[in-house]
Design an enzyme around this catalytic site. Structure first.
Site, PDB file in Angstrom:
ATOM      1  N   MET A 105       0.886  -1.083  -0.231  1.00  0.00           N
ATOM      2  CA  MET A 105       0.410  -0.012   0.276  1.00  0.00           C
ATOM      3  C   MET A 105       1.226   1.075   0.074  1.00  0.00           C
ATOM      4  O   MET A 105       2.165   1.432   0.497  1.00  0.00           O
ATOM      5  CB  MET A 105      -1.393  -0.281   0.978  1.00  0.00           C
ATOM      6  CG  MET A 105      -1.992   0.619   0.880  1.00  0.00           C
ATOM      7  SD  MET A 105      -2.837   1.086   2.628  1.00  0.00           S
ATOM      8  CE  MET A 105      -1.739   1.261   3.650  1.00  0.00           C
ATOM      9  N   CYS A 106       0.714   2.364  -1.056  1.00  0.00           N
ATOM     10  CA  CYS A 106       1.555   3.806  -0.609  1.00  0.00           C
ATOM     11  C   CYS A 106       0.496   4.500  -0.021  1.00  0.00           C
ATOM     12  O   CYS A 106      -0.681   5.027  -0.786  1.00  0.00           O
ATOM     13  CB  CYS A 106       1.662   3.477  -1.904  1.00  0.00           C
ATOM     14  SG  CYS A 106       2.133   5.330  -2.522  1.00  0.00           S
ATOM     15  N   LEU A 107       0.612   4.935   0.845  1.00  0.00           N
ATOM     16  CA  LEU A 107       0.580   5.430   2.354  1.00  0.00           C
ATOM     17  C   LEU A 107       1.243   7.100   2.044  1.00  0.00           C
ATOM     18  O   LEU A 107       2.378   6.559   3.290  1.00  0.00           O
ATOM     19  CB  LEU A 107      -0.756   4.756   3.321  1.00  0.00           C
ATOM     20  CG  LEU A 107      -1.196   6.448   4.234  1.00  0.00           C
ATOM     21  CD1 LEU A 107      -2.162   6.015   3.316  1.00  0.00           C
ATOM     22  CD2 LEU A 107      -1.179   5.129   5.658  1.00  0.00           C
TER      23      LEU A 107
END
Lengths: 489, 156
Positions: B90-92
């Site tokens: 996940m890109c957060l």
């Protein structure tokens, strides 16, 4: 060197650049009868000023073309007026282009000369026992000067043409000179002769830049270290090509074409940081992104700046008034009133150990990201020292960003007075260098060591009891500061 | 602060379990390992993932909280910011090394994750093709996302 020569004084005429021995002709020029003359001394040679030929001032990176010789620095034109005079040596040079990149120079070098060092030689230098090698050295040096574009004079047009012809090729010039009794050949590359060096604005400038130089500049700009991809096949770096092969003909295209080709090739359309196409821009951008993996994350803070951070005791004002609790937002452990924490310049506080672990990797407040180094500098610039002189702790805290109780006083008291006050109030060494004016502070520290509290008082003469007032102001601790605890809630 | 790190994790886990964020169940994957959390996140009602139950693994690095946790979706999901490569990375923003700061809490990370399900961020996408569909053809995005949710995230 014989002592006889050393004792005789040589006189130089500024008018006609003639030279003679003083004991023979006195101080008036025997040639033009001018009185504008000067005795040549070992440490001051007026001929160097007169002649604008920095023969002994080649760019540093130029390897000496010839082995050291006693006459290496001798200026063969010392007695030849340079500008208007149609001096013989240069005009006698025959420049002949014998193909791209190959120039033939034939020069005849004639000058009065006597191996005995008599006045006829006009050379104050001794040891001229080998006239031919000396002449060869002179000539070689002259050629160097020409190639480096350091020579002004009527011969320059011819030289420029010669250099231009040489630059059309790889820059390898084969030069040969011969005169009665000696011959001399030199094979040099212009790349070695004309490296890029900073322009010395204090020296006379050559009237025009030799094409050699321009070519090199262009090729270095286009193919030099700034372009990591280098020229493609066929875009051979002309200047580098020199060293690779001896042939006078370059394998790459002519320099001008070499300059234009990369512009037409999208992959090479970069000129240092300037780009001409989207492709090249994207490539540079991705390159930069790879280089900066950490993005804009600040680097580690210095151990010094970490150790400079003030340690403070938790006061009642710093805990949550409702719960009576506060915690270090890094380890989330509760801190008790009276516990010691480290406060950053932005006002946020943490356990010293916790924030230390973070700061050793990132120079930023874990809470607000303000760099502690930067914040310290700002704090110093803005409000100087803010001394937390509670009765229990004589440690200093710097609440710079908050309105400081000092700010009112600053208008009337000088910085050194503040530092004096800090010296009064924190007898233990406070934060080194944390005060706004390091010099004044150092001064003050030494003053403090000599027990001159009185002197600081005396300078505060208009406000007696100043130290007490300060103590009163800060005795309430950080009341004046906003509660840092509330910041990270 | 290795010892402190464990204390903080325990404390955070306790807080989350006693007061779990909306639509989440948080457990340790293995009771002996404080650093690997297992989260079941319900697809937010207002999102295209409604009805799905997404399994996440949150790994806390040894030097947490100085390094950010790593969140992976174990359940396949059609989302611009979650990789469709079996890893479910996940890109957060807040989890990037240069964005992370120690006071950030895991519960904040989980809430951000949930917000990302409600509102994808196509400008910072991992799956650029999904981002393109999301930006240019939302209907198609919605359809695929719902299909995937039904296929992978329901009833497991």
């Amino acid at each position: 060197m014989d002592s006889h020569d050393r004792q005789r004084e040589l006189v130089f005429c500024h008018q006609c650049s003639d030279e003679w021995y003083r004991d023979e002709h006195g101080l008036t020029c025997p040639a033009c009868h001018s009185e504008f003359t000067e005795v040549i001394e070992p440490d001051h040679d007026p001929r160097e000023d007169q002649l604008q030929i920095p023969a002994d001032d080649p760019p540093e990176s130029v390897p000496p073309p010839l082995p050291p010789h006693p006459l290496r620095d001798h200026n063969p034109w010392a007695n030849i007026p340079d500008h208007e005079d149609d001096g013989p040596p240069l005009n006698r040079l025959q420049w002949q282009s014998s193909g791209p990149g190959r120039v033939h120079i034939t020069g005849t070098f004639v000058r009065p000369f006597s191996p005995n060092g008599s006045p006829g030689a006009r050379s104050p230098q001794p040891n001229n026992t080998d006239p031919f090698s000396m002449l060869a050295a002179n000539f070689g040096q002259m050629m160097q000067s020409i190639a480096a574009g350091q020579v002004q004079g009527p011969g320059h047009g011819a030289m420029g043409g010669g250099a231009g012809a040489g630059a059309g090729g790889p820059g390898v010039s084969v030069r040969s000179g011969h005169g009665p009794g000696y011959a001399w050949t030199s094979r040099t590359s212009s790349a070695r002769l004309t490296p890029l060096t900073p322009r010395n604005a204090n020296q006379p400038q050559p009237p025009d830049v030799p094409v050699d130089d321009l070519q090199r500049i262009l090729s270095e700009t286009l193919f030099g270290p700034m372009n990591p991809h280098g020229p493609g096949p066929g875009l051979r770096d002309p200047s580098r090509g020199l060293d690779d092969h001896d042939g006078p003909f370059p394998r790459g295209p002519p320099p001008l074409l070499g300059f234009l080709l990369p512009l037409l090739n999208p992959a090479n359309a970069a000129h240092g940081d300037a780009v001409y196409t989207q492709e090249a821009f994207d490539r540079i951008l991705s390159q930069l992104m790879e280089q900066n993996n950490m993005g804009n994350a600040p680097g580690p803070a210095s151990a010094e700046s970490i150790s400079e951070l003030p340690k403070i005791k938790i006061t009642k004002d710093m805990v949550d008034p409702k719960t009576g609790q506060a915690d270090c937002s890094i380890c989330m452990e509760d801190v008790e009133v009276g516990g010691e924490v480290t406060r950053l310049w932005c006002g946020h506080w943490f356990h010293g150990e916790c924030v230390g672990s973070w700061l050793r990797e990132h120079d930023s407040c874990p809470q607000c990201r303000m760099g502690i180094t930067q914040a310290r500098d700002q704090a110093q610039g803005r409000s100087g020292a803010n001394v937390d002189a509670t009765a229990t702790a004589s440690t200093a805290a710097n609440g710079a960003p908050q309105p400081s109780p000092w700010s009112g006083r600053r208008t009337s008291s000088s910085a050194s007075q503040q530092n004096a006050a800090s010296g009064v109030n924190s007898p233990s060494p406070a934060i080194p260098g944390a005060f706004g004016y390091p010099e004044a502070n150092a001064d003050e520290q030494s003053r403090r060591q000599s027990g001159s509290q009185r002197s600081s008082h005396s300078r505060e003469g208009s406000t007696p009891g100043f130290a007490e007032r300060v103590r009163g102001l800060f005795g309430r601790g950080s009341n004046s500061n906003s509660n840092p605890n509330s910041d990270h809630r | 602060m290795q010892a402190g790190s464990g204390k903080r994790i325990t404390k955070e886990l306790g807080e989350i379990q006693s007061d779990p964020p909306e639509g989440m169940k948080v457990t340790l994957k293995d009771d002996s390992d404080l650093h690997t959390w297992q989260i079941v996140m319900d697809g937010p009602e207002q999102s295209v993932y409604a009805g799905g139950h997404f399994k996440l693994i949150l790994v806390l690095p040894k030097d947490y909280p100085f390094k950010p946790p790593v969140v992976n979706f174990q359940t396949k999901i059609y989302h611009p910011n979650i990789s469709n490569d079996g890893k479910g990375s996940m890109c957060l923003g807040m989890l990037r090394t240069d964005e992370w700061k120690p006071p950030n809490k895991i519960v904040a990370v989980l809430n951000m994750t949930r917000n990302l399900l409600i509102e994808p961020n196509p400008d910072d996408a991992v799956e650029s093709s999904i981002a393109e569909v999301y930006k240019n053809d939302y209907k198609s995005f919605e359809k695929t996302a719902k299909e995937w949710t039904k296929k992978y995230a329901v009833g497991k």
